[in-house]
Write an enzyme that holds these catalytic residues in place. Structure first.
Site, PDB file in Angstrom:
ATOM      1  N   LYS A 198       0.825  -1.214   0.000  1.00  0.00           N
ATOM      2  CA  LYS A 198       0.000   0.000   0.000  1.00  0.00           C
ATOM      3  C   LYS A 198       0.857   1.262   0.000  1.00  0.00           C
ATOM      4  O   LYS A 198       0.616   2.196  -0.760  1.00  0.00           O
ATOM      5  CB  LYS A 198      -0.915   0.029   1.229  1.00  0.00           C
ATOM      6  CG  LYS A 198      -1.925  -1.080   1.309  1.00  0.00           C
ATOM      7  CD  LYS A 198      -2.897  -0.857   2.450  1.00  0.00           C
ATOM      8  CE  LYS A 198      -2.238  -0.755   3.802  1.00  0.00           C
ATOM      9  NZ  LYS A 198      -1.562  -2.001   4.216  1.00  0.00           N
TER      10      LYS A 198
ATOM     11  N   ARG B 280     -11.447   1.434   8.196  1.00  0.00           N
ATOM     12  CA  ARG B 280     -11.261   0.089   8.729  1.00  0.00           C
ATOM     13  C   ARG B 280     -12.534  -0.499   9.297  1.00  0.00           C
ATOM     14  O   ARG B 280     -12.490  -1.519   9.977  1.00  0.00           O
ATOM     15  CB  ARG B 280     -10.172   0.089   9.806  1.00  0.00           C
ATOM     16  CG  ARG B 280      -8.846   0.578   9.275  1.00  0.00           C
ATOM     17  CD  ARG B 280      -7.701   0.342  10.200  1.00  0.00           C
ATOM     18  NE  ARG B 280      -8.062   0.118  11.601  1.00  0.00           N
ATOM     19  CZ  ARG B 280      -7.143  -0.051  12.550  1.00  0.00           C
ATOM     20  NH1 ARG B 280      -5.876  -0.038  12.252  1.00  0.00           N
ATOM     21  NH2 ARG B 280      -7.528  -0.250  13.794  1.00  0.00           N
TER      22      ARG B 280
ATOM     23  N   ARG C 195      10.469  -7.982   6.868  1.00  0.00           N
ATOM     24  CA  ARG C 195      10.607  -6.530   6.973  1.00  0.00           C
ATOM     25  C   ARG C 195      11.607  -6.136   8.062  1.00  0.00           C
ATOM     26  O   ARG C 195      11.715  -6.802   9.086  1.00  0.00           O
ATOM     27  CB  ARG C 195       9.256  -5.870   7.264  1.00  0.00           C
ATOM     28  CG  ARG C 195       8.260  -6.057   6.177  1.00  0.00           C
ATOM     29  CD  ARG C 195       7.061  -5.166   6.333  1.00  0.00           C
ATOM     30  NE  ARG C 195       6.386  -5.264   7.631  1.00  0.00           N
ATOM     31  CZ  ARG C 195       5.208  -4.718   7.879  1.00  0.00           C
ATOM     32  NH1 ARG C 195       4.592  -4.040   6.937  1.00  0.00           N
ATOM     33  NH2 ARG C 195       4.643  -4.855   9.061  1.00  0.00           N
TER      34      ARG C 195
ATOM     35  N   ARG D 110      10.380  -4.984  13.397  1.00  0.00           N
ATOM     36  CA  ARG D 110       9.323  -4.251  14.090  1.00  0.00           C
ATOM     37  C   ARG D 110       8.773  -5.113  15.223  1.00  0.00           C
ATOM     38  O   ARG D 110       8.664  -6.334  15.098  1.00  0.00           O
ATOM     39  CB  ARG D 110       8.192  -3.905  13.127  1.00  0.00           C
ATOM     40  CG  ARG D 110       8.597  -2.931  12.039  1.00  0.00           C
ATOM     41  CD  ARG D 110       7.416  -2.627  11.158  1.00  0.00           C
ATOM     42  NE  ARG D 110       7.773  -1.791  10.023  1.00  0.00           N
ATOM     43  CZ  ARG D 110       6.922  -1.388   9.094  1.00  0.00           C
ATOM     44  NH1 ARG D 110       5.661  -1.774   9.150  1.00  0.00           N
ATOM     45  NH2 ARG D 110       7.332  -0.622   8.102  1.00  0.00           N
TER      46      ARG D 110
ATOM     47  N   ARG E   6      -3.358 -10.393  13.715  1.00  0.00           N
ATOM     48  CA  ARG E   6      -3.719  -9.252  12.869  1.00  0.00           C
ATOM     49  C   ARG E   6      -4.438  -9.694  11.608  1.00  0.00           C
ATOM     50  O   ARG E   6      -5.365  -9.024  11.140  1.00  0.00           O
ATOM     51  CB  ARG E   6      -2.473  -8.443  12.505  1.00  0.00           C
ATOM     52  CG  ARG E   6      -1.870  -7.698  13.666  1.00  0.00           C
ATOM     53  CD  ARG E   6      -0.989  -6.548  13.208  1.00  0.00           C
ATOM     54  NE  ARG E   6       0.061  -6.954  12.301  1.00  0.00           N
ATOM     55  CZ  ARG E   6       1.242  -7.457  12.676  1.00  0.00           C
ATOM     56  NH1 ARG E   6       1.495  -7.637  13.970  1.00  0.00           N
ATOM     57  NH2 ARG E   6       2.149  -7.784  11.791  1.00  0.00           N
TER      58      ARG E   6
END
Length: 243
Positions: free
Chosen positions: A14, A89, A123, A156, A167
């Site tokens: 995104k 959301r 990531r 992260r 999630r």
């Protein structure tokens, strides 16, 4: 004026697609995730709240997200329009958004969960300047060291298999109905996010009748633009144009 919403699960690209659109078309990129990261990095009260949620592997609550987005859009610094990612959301937020803004389209980056896991767990983030890396497609020149500032690259806090599984479940429960609402109103363009980023960008532009994307020539410097560096981000009153 152009106004787009870009949706997709974590790791779907995104932020990358938003920045490519924003740069060429003079759009403001509004990234909910980047706004929250700014607060975490600057140790604000909101940042402390977000940090606790992230450490628990939870998503930030819808009320908090809506408040941040309302504040950001009320700045009206998007003379040529905006591309927003990380919002809406929930169905309620989507309905509010449709009532408040005449959007031009919703870009839905579709990515299978197994590919999400592969991308997200690769990531890395610079602990000093906030530059994003991905060990699959965007490795640093020196392992574990940021190309821009020499800072240490870290995982992260919320990028663990257990937190990601939570999630993903919450994402599908909340976001699938939002996408369906937009789809019924014929706003949605669905893109297979497994394609490379340039192909995806060209597909988006062709669908909305935008000028073709022309990639930059190779550049030895990796230094990000002002709009991409966390250090260049304005304080909460000024929002944050990254994702």
């Amino acid at each position: 004026m152009r106004k787009y919403v870009i949706m997709g699960v974590q790791g779907s690209g995104k932020g990358t697609q938003s920045k490519l659109l924003a740069r060429d078309l003079d759009l403001v990129h509004i990234s909910v995730g980047d706004i929250f990261r700014w607060h975490v990095q600057h140790h604000t009260k909101l940042g402390a709240q977000v940090r606790r949620l992230v450490a628990a592997g939870e998503l930030v609550g819808d009320d908090l997200v809506e408040e941040v987005v309302r504040e950001r859009l009320q700045q009206h610094d998007w003379n040529y329009g905006f591309v927003i990612d990380g919002f809406p959301r929930s169905r309620g937020q989507a309905e509010f958004f449709l009532e408040s803004y005449d959007i031009d389209g919703v870009i839905y980056l579709e990515l299978p969960d197994e590919e999400v896991r592969r991308r997200v767990l690769a990531r890395r983030l610079c602990s000093r300047c906030g530059m994003d890396y991905n060990l699959i497609a965007d490795r640093p020149e020196i392992e574990g060291v940021c190309d821009v500032c020499g800072g240490e690259l870290v995982t992260r806090a919320d990028d663990t298999p257990e937190a990601l599984a939570r999630r993903l479940r919450e994402y599908h429960d909340k976001i699938d109905p939002v996408v369906e609402l937009f789809r019924r109103k014929e706003y949605v363009m669905t893109v297979d996010a497994r394609a490379d980023k340039i192909t995806i960008q060209q597909m988006i532009r062709a669908r909305f009748g935008l000028p073709p994307y022309v990639p930059d020539p190779p550049d030895d410097s990796r230094a990000p633009s002002d709009s991409e560096t966390p250090g260049a981000v304005r304080a909460p009153g000024g929002g944050r144009p990254r994702g």
